[in-house]
Scaffold this motif. Sequence first.
Motif, PDB file in Angstrom:
ATOM      1  N   ILE A  83     -17.151 -16.727  -1.142  1.00  0.00           N
ATOM      2  CA  ILE A  83     -16.069 -16.015  -1.212  1.00  0.00           C
ATOM      3  C   ILE A  83     -14.717 -16.654  -0.369  1.00  0.00           C
ATOM      4  O   ILE A  83     -13.760 -16.570  -0.926  1.00  0.00           O
ATOM      5  CB  ILE A  83     -16.498 -14.649  -0.393  1.00  0.00           C
ATOM      6  N   ALA A  84     -15.047 -17.242   0.702  1.00  0.00           N
ATOM      7  CA  ALA A  84     -13.730 -17.848   1.405  1.00  0.00           C
ATOM      8  C   ALA A  84     -13.251 -18.821   0.587  1.00  0.00           C
ATOM      9  O   ALA A  84     -11.976 -19.033   0.406  1.00  0.00           O
ATOM     10  CB  ALA A  84     -14.185 -18.266   2.729  1.00  0.00           C
ATOM     11  N   GLU A  85     -14.086 -19.853   0.069  1.00  0.00           N
ATOM     12  CA  GLU A  85     -13.570 -20.807  -0.875  1.00  0.00           C
ATOM     13  C   GLU A  85     -12.787 -20.412  -1.997  1.00  0.00           C
ATOM     14  O   GLU A  85     -11.843 -21.004  -2.490  1.00  0.00           O
ATOM     15  CB  GLU A  85     -14.476 -21.886  -0.913  1.00  0.00           C
ATOM     16  N   ARG A  86     -13.396 -19.442  -2.732  1.00  0.00           N
ATOM     17  CA  ARG A  86     -12.942 -18.818  -3.801  1.00  0.00           C
ATOM     18  C   ARG A  86     -11.436 -18.208  -3.521  1.00  0.00           C
ATOM     19  O   ARG A  86     -10.729 -18.329  -4.355  1.00  0.00           O
ATOM     20  CB  ARG A  86     -13.895 -17.999  -4.431  1.00  0.00           C
ATOM     21  N   ALA A  87     -11.632 -17.396  -2.775  1.00  0.00           N
ATOM     22  CA  ALA A  87     -10.186 -16.661  -2.018  1.00  0.00           C
ATOM     23  C   ALA A  87      -9.215 -17.398  -1.881  1.00  0.00           C
ATOM     24  O   ALA A  87      -8.208 -17.504  -2.443  1.00  0.00           O
ATOM     25  CB  ALA A  87     -10.386 -15.850  -0.891  1.00  0.00           C
ATOM     26  N   VAL A  88      -9.379 -18.829  -1.040  1.00  0.00           N
ATOM     27  CA  VAL A  88      -8.409 -19.733  -0.828  1.00  0.00           C
ATOM     28  C   VAL A  88      -8.145 -20.586  -1.974  1.00  0.00           C
ATOM     29  O   VAL A  88      -6.878 -20.782  -2.460  1.00  0.00           O
ATOM     30  CB  VAL A  88      -8.855 -20.712   0.287  1.00  0.00           C
ATOM     31  N   CYS A  89      -9.076 -20.943  -2.722  1.00  0.00           N
ATOM     32  CA  CYS A  89      -8.677 -21.504  -4.087  1.00  0.00           C
ATOM     33  C   CYS A  89      -7.707 -20.540  -5.071  1.00  0.00           C
ATOM     34  O   CYS A  89      -6.733 -21.048  -5.593  1.00  0.00           O
ATOM     35  CB  CYS A  89     -10.091 -21.804  -4.844  1.00  0.00           C
ATOM     36  N   ASN A  90      -8.050 -19.316  -4.926  1.00  0.00           N
ATOM     37  CA  ASN A  90      -7.295 -18.386  -6.122  1.00  0.00           C
ATOM     38  C   ASN A  90      -5.854 -18.383  -5.262  1.00  0.00           C
ATOM     39  O   ASN A  90      -4.845 -18.266  -6.300  1.00  0.00           O
ATOM     40  CB  ASN A  90      -7.967 -17.165  -5.880  1.00  0.00           C
TER      41      ASN A  90
END
Length: 561
Positions: A83-90
Amino acid sequence: MTLSHRLGLFSFLQEETGGLDLKMAILVASSGVANAISLAVINASVEALGKGGPSWQHFAWFALSILLFVYALRHVLHQSTRIAERAVCNVRVRLADKIRRCDLVAIEAIGGGDIHARISQDTAAVVQTARPLFAAAQAVVMILFTLIYIALVSPAAMLLCLALIGGGAVIYLKDRRAYESGLRAASREVDGMSQTLDGLLRGFKEVRINSRKGDDVVAEFESRASRVRDIRIEVMILFSNNIVFVELFLLSLLGAIPFVLPLLTDVFSGSETKIVAAILFFFGPLGNVMGMIPTLSETNVSVGNLRALEAQLDAALARSPESEARPTHDLSGFSRLDFVGLRFAYHDAEGNETFAVGPVDLTLRRGEVLFLVGGNGSGKTTLLKLLTALYPPQTGTILLDGAEIGAGNRQSYRDLFSAIFADFHLFEKLHGLARIDPDRVAALLRQMDIAHKTGFADGQFTNIRLSTGQRKRLALVVSYLEDKPIAVFDEVAADQDPPFRHYFYHTLLPDLKAAGKTVVVVSHDDRYFDAADRVLRMEYGRLVEIAPPAPGEPGHDTRGG
């Protein structure tokens, strides 16, 4: 402040990914419950030792609680990482796209250092905090169910624990506003410190050659670093005092069981060991939860910084009539460009005009070579930004074959240009160029006499750490490969040796003209003005046309470079 902003990191992750769903909540709760069940089973097993030992049912419950705990916590930690990596990537990709669509004026106003800090440092803080934050959430659930277990053993003990924990939490959190205010101030100072360090690195030659300048730059850096130190020391001392308080609180909680609880109730005998064991059981998790509060506060500041940057970009895009993505059109078949009454002015913080370029009236024809001259600060760079539509004119119009350039076709107009500005950037990769012929690149590198310094392999240049003059030649290679109808060269011939300068003016420019290219050259080489069809001079933001010297006249280069 909205509820979303108060929740900080949690709301940020949910807004960016929608990953904080019911399954995640159930697994967070399950891991905490399983941990609390294991305590109850262990206490029951210890009590059973006096009656012949624990039963196989105790062992089965203990094994099941451990399996549930491991499965749930493992899923929570894995999913929180995703979730954190997806959020940051987004958010990184979205911010990059908004940056790309913003006007140059807006990006210059925000500042590259601030943008870089937000996208690199603040997003990194989000990733580093997310996983321990979910582990802390699991610990909260475990503490709650441990308190329920204590309530089953002794309701009075549970009420005493709640009273102490509630009072401790109030005291612990009372300085949270001061924490976050201090952390925001420290974040601003870190940004300033980063800008000063960037200036030290970019201006290293100037600093190294001028000891007074170097002393001033380092003194400024020291001042900013000292302010960061002082602010963070003040904030962290508050945190440290609260950590001491937490330890004192936990010991007091333990001491309250034998010393205070007997004064409140006599229904207590035989339960002391269970209650003390339960309190000891959540000592570590409670300490972790309390320890996460300062980290969460810092991360919430980072989330606030990201939201503030995006709000600035959104405001800039809202002011731009071309903020929405629009299809581009091929305008390369133009014959004439007219710039009518273009004007752009700079303003200070109070809104007072400090310098203006224009109004500019200018016509560019297909296949024309135009030289632009003028002293430093005369407005040449601003004019180039106006001509290429990087700066939107505050007044005036750009006409392409009589058709006005506006929000709907401005990007198509920009696509006519290949530009090498004075502060140009070289990419290692040839972005925007598909199916590049390596032999073509190699031939251009030889033509620019830099094949012995760099090559082209795997879609990128093998070396861009070149001298200033060589970097400009490599930029010329890129410009040739882009093959745009209009080329803008800002002092490209500067920093070149005399033979290449002569080659640039008397070979490259005529070749581009013969190929039908329109070329705008910023130059101070009056010896080569004969290579231009027209020469224009900028004087205090105004454009004046001067005649180029004819061959044999003073100013004409007759020495062959």
